[in-house]
Design a protein around this motif. Structure first.
Motif, PDB file in Angstrom:
ATOM      1  N   PRO A   1     -10.777  -0.911 -11.299  1.00 14.85           N
ATOM      2  CA  PRO A   1     -10.012  -0.611 -12.681  1.00 14.85           C
ATOM      3  C   PRO A   1     -10.929  -0.945 -13.998  1.00 14.85           C
ATOM      4  O   PRO A   1     -11.900  -1.924 -13.823  1.00 14.85           O
ATOM      5  CB  PRO A   1      -8.842  -1.726 -12.386  1.00 14.85           C
ATOM      6  CG  PRO A   1      -9.141  -2.697 -11.587  1.00 14.85           C
ATOM      7  CD  PRO A   1     -10.193  -2.041 -10.775  1.00 14.85           C
TER       8      PRO A   1
ATOM      9  N   VAL B   1      -2.071  -4.297 -13.751  1.00 18.66           N
ATOM     10  CA  VAL B   1      -1.915  -3.499 -12.420  1.00 18.66           C
ATOM     11  C   VAL B   1      -0.682  -4.326 -11.823  1.00 18.66           C
ATOM     12  O   VAL B   1      -0.282  -5.295 -11.927  1.00 18.66           O
ATOM     13  CB  VAL B   1      -3.128  -4.014 -11.178  1.00 18.66           C
ATOM     14  CG1 VAL B   1      -2.864  -3.307  -9.900  1.00 18.66           C
ATOM     15  CG2 VAL B   1      -4.351  -3.524 -12.082  1.00 18.66           C
ATOM     16  N   THR B   2       0.349  -3.338 -11.193  1.00 17.00           N
ATOM     17  CA  THR B   2       1.677  -3.752 -10.925  1.00 17.00           C
ATOM     18  C   THR B   2       1.743  -3.471  -9.329  1.00 17.00           C
ATOM     19  O   THR B   2       0.915  -3.029  -8.822  1.00 17.00           O
ATOM     20  CB  THR B   2       2.741  -3.005 -11.565  1.00 17.00           C
ATOM     21  OG1 THR B   2       2.559  -1.846 -11.603  1.00 17.00           O
ATOM     22  CG2 THR B   2       2.688  -3.221 -12.970  1.00 17.00           C
ATOM     23  N   ARG B   3       2.869  -3.927  -8.984  1.00 15.48           N
ATOM     24  CA  ARG B   3       3.339  -3.987  -7.537  1.00 15.48           C
ATOM     25  C   ARG B   3       3.165  -2.578  -6.877  1.00 15.48           C
ATOM     26  O   ARG B   3       3.462  -1.525  -7.453  1.00 15.48           O
ATOM     27  CB  ARG B   3       4.608  -4.377  -7.155  1.00 15.48           C
ATOM     28  CG  ARG B   3       5.107  -4.505  -5.774  1.00 15.48           C
ATOM     29  CD  ARG B   3       6.656  -4.477  -5.813  1.00 15.48           C
ATOM     30  NE  ARG B   3       7.415  -5.060  -6.579  1.00 15.48           N
ATOM     31  CZ  ARG B   3       8.069  -6.019  -6.290  1.00 15.48           C
ATOM     32  NH1 ARG B   3       7.829  -7.036  -5.417  1.00 15.48           N
ATOM     33  NH2 ARG B   3       8.803  -6.776  -7.341  1.00 15.48           N
TER      34      ARG B   3
ATOM     35  N   ARG C   1       0.434  -0.646  -6.675  1.00 17.88           N
ATOM     36  CA  ARG C   1      -0.906  -0.214  -7.067  1.00 17.88           C
ATOM     37  C   ARG C   1      -2.044  -0.442  -6.553  1.00 17.88           C
ATOM     38  O   ARG C   1      -2.499  -1.648  -6.012  1.00 17.88           O
ATOM     39  CB  ARG C   1      -0.984  -0.340  -8.721  1.00 17.88           C
ATOM     40  CG  ARG C   1       0.476   0.263  -9.457  1.00 17.88           C
ATOM     41  CD  ARG C   1       0.640   1.690  -9.169  1.00 17.88           C
ATOM     42  NE  ARG C   1      -0.285   2.432  -9.753  1.00 17.88           N
ATOM     43  CZ  ARG C   1       0.101   3.883  -9.720  1.00 17.88           C
ATOM     44  NH1 ARG C   1       1.098   4.454  -9.230  1.00 17.88           N
ATOM     45  NH2 ARG C   1      -0.720   4.601 -10.651  1.00 17.88           N
ATOM     46  N   SER C   2      -3.265   0.046  -6.812  1.00 16.28           N
ATOM     47  CA  SER C   2      -4.491  -0.169  -6.394  1.00 16.28           C
ATOM     48  C   SER C   2      -5.011  -1.117  -7.172  1.00 16.28           C
ATOM     49  O   SER C   2      -5.285  -1.226  -8.308  1.00 16.28           O
ATOM     50  CB  SER C   2      -5.424   0.921  -6.120  1.00 16.28           C
ATOM     51  OG  SER C   2      -5.059   2.012  -5.350  1.00 16.28           O
TER      52      SER C   2
ATOM     53  N   PRO D   1      -7.360   2.337  -0.702  1.00 12.78           N
ATOM     54  CA  PRO D   1      -6.733   1.310  -1.517  1.00 12.78           C
ATOM     55  C   PRO D   1      -6.393  -0.153  -0.925  1.00 12.78           C
ATOM     56  O   PRO D   1      -6.141  -0.175   0.076  1.00 12.78           O
ATOM     57  CB  PRO D   1      -5.375   1.704  -2.162  1.00 12.78           C
ATOM     58  CG  PRO D   1      -4.996   2.424  -0.859  1.00 12.78           C
ATOM     59  CD  PRO D   1      -6.190   3.230  -0.197  1.00 12.78           C
TER      60      PRO D   1
ATOM     61  N   VAL E   1      -4.137  -3.071  -2.003  1.00 15.29           N
ATOM     62  CA  VAL E   1      -3.054  -2.722  -2.595  1.00 15.29           C
ATOM     63  C   VAL E   1      -2.536  -4.191  -3.382  1.00 15.29           C
ATOM     64  O   VAL E   1      -2.621  -5.072  -2.680  1.00 15.29           O
ATOM     65  CB  VAL E   1      -1.865  -2.218  -1.946  1.00 15.29           C
ATOM     66  CG1 VAL E   1      -0.624  -1.963  -2.674  1.00 15.29           C
ATOM     67  CG2 VAL E   1      -2.412  -0.776  -1.398  1.00 15.29           C
TER      68      VAL E   1
ATOM     69  N   ARG F   1       0.182   6.275   0.996  1.00 13.74           N
ATOM     70  CA  ARG F   1      -1.012   5.979   0.386  1.00 13.74           C
ATOM     71  C   ARG F   1      -2.302   6.532   0.948  1.00 13.74           C
ATOM     72  O   ARG F   1      -3.399   6.158   0.545  1.00 13.74           O
ATOM     73  CB  ARG F   1      -1.250   4.505   0.517  1.00 13.74           C
ATOM     74  CG  ARG F   1      -0.137   3.698  -0.158  1.00 13.74           C
ATOM     75  CD  ARG F   1       0.003   4.027  -1.862  1.00 13.74           C
ATOM     76  NE  ARG F   1      -1.226   4.288  -2.316  1.00 13.74           N
ATOM     77  CZ  ARG F   1      -1.569   3.213  -3.299  1.00 13.74           C
ATOM     78  NH1 ARG F   1      -0.931   2.271  -3.379  1.00 13.74           N
ATOM     79  NH2 ARG F   1      -2.752   3.508  -3.768  1.00 13.74           N
TER      80      ARG F   1
END
Length: 380
Positions: free
Chosen positions: A106, A112-114, A116-117, A125, A127, A184
């Motif tokens: 990133p 970055v939230t729950r 997400r990679s 990913p 996670v 995923r």
């Protein structure tokens, strides 16, 4: 009774300048006394001279004091201002737990939230999920523990069901994991291998990148660092100030533009700092994190600042609705304790008092016959 002494004000916080000595009262030489009172966490030194005859009511002093002040009824706060830094708090380093090649990262500052990679290794990913227990093992059928419960809670929040959220990895949990893996693009094994999930307390903000896309990675190699997403204030305090920085303590934060926000201490940690010089002893200090609790207005106010120096006001003690006088009004009595010189018309009398909190150049007092609005003597 013996003679009291009128005198210098007790020290409260910073030592005040010595006042001019009062006039002697009586034909005999005045006696210099020193009393030290330790109250409210502050050491107080009083010196001076005075007159208080034994037997009956206190007589009037021979002359009026050089200056006067009023007894006030107020809330007295023992506060201390310290420097703080507005930012996102301490950073945590995410290290790779799997060998391979970094294929995606990133951007710095990204949120970055729950689910997400956080980054990708070999295009698979890694996670982010929410939880307080770090990932430290493969999660499979039969495994039990808080990490299992965290995984199941995250799966439920992400919309997967058919299992019970508890600390046991069941066959039903494995079925939900396979559904998640398929969504995923992962192999549907039903096993969450070590390194596939990173647990954090909540959503994170990418602070720095420790690797680059295309670089090889291996277990233990740093990939990136992250912080929380909410602005917090970091404060360093001396170890003896722990009474002020207790978890849950309320503070006031003053921003660079003069705006203010309420705050609350959420974490307190002990840190060791190197001393000045090669032979200096290391310093033990406290690091406190302060969350801003002023609501939308506070968030809007701090949004204009990224990294900024702020002032943090701690309140160590508070006394509400108490009588107070200037510290300089205290008189050390020969028989012990303190009093104040009450001025009534053209005469004065001495009243013994009990002292409480010292703060801001004033002191809490109590004693028979005292009331707000009464006049007391002070040095000029």
């Amino acid at each position: 009774m013996g003679r009291p002494t009128l005198g210098d004000p007790p020290a409260a916080g910073t030592e005040p300048p010595l006042p001019r000595p009062r006039r002697r009262r009586g034909r005999k030489a005045a006696v210099l006394l020193t009393a030290v009172a330790l109250t409210g966490g502050a050491a107080v030194t009083v010196t001076g001279t005075g007159l208080l005859e034994g037997g009956g009511a206190e007589p009037a002093a021979a002359a009026l004091p050089p200056a006067t002040a009023r007894i006030s009824r107020q809330t007295l706060d023992d506060t201390r201002d310290v420097d703080g830094e507005l930012g996102y708090g301490p950073a945590t380093t995410a290290v790779s737990r799997k060998p391979g090649t970094i294929t995606w990262l990133p951007a710095g500052g990204a949120r970055v939230t729950r689910g997400r990679s956080l980054y990708r290794v070999d295009n698979d990913p890694v996670v982010l999920m929410y939880g307080s227990t770090p990932a430290y093992r493969d999660l499979r059928i039969g495994v039990e523990g808080r990490d299992v419960e965290s995984l199941e809670r995250n799966l439920r929040k992400l919309g997967y069901d058919g299992f019970t959220v508890d600390d046991t990895y069941s066959a039903a949990t494995a079925e939900a994991v396979m559904d998640w893996q398929g969504d995923r693009g992962l192999d549907q094994t039903g096993v969450v291998e070590l390194g596939r999930v990173v647990f954090a307390d909540g959503a994170v903000r990418v602070e720095t990148l420790e690797a680059q896309a295309g670089q090889p990675t291996a277990p233990g190699r740093p990939v990136l660092s992250y912080t929380g997403t909410e602005k917090v204030v970091t404060v360093r305090l001396d170890a003896e100030d722990q009474r002020m920085a207790a978890k849950g303590a309320k503070v006031t934060v003053t921003l660079p533009d003069g705006g203010r926000s309420s705050g609350r201490v959420t974490e307190v940690a002990t840190v060791i700092e190197p001393g000045d010089g090669p032979d200096a002893e290391p310093l033990t200090r406290l690091e406190a994190l302060v969350a801003l609790t002023g609501g939308k207005a506070a968030r809007a106010a701090v949004a204009r600042f990224d990294q900024a120096a702020v002032d943090v006001t701690f309140t160590a003690a508070r006394r509400e609705d108490v009588l107070t006088v200037p510290v300089a009004a205290l008189v050390a009595l020969r028989e012990g304790g303190f009093g104040v010189e009450v001025v009534e018309g053209g005469s004065t009398r001495y009243v013994p008092v009990e002292t409480g909190l010292f703060a801001g150049g004033r002191v809490e007092i109590s004693g028979a016959g005292l009331a707000a609005g009464m006049t007391v003597g002070v040095p000029r």
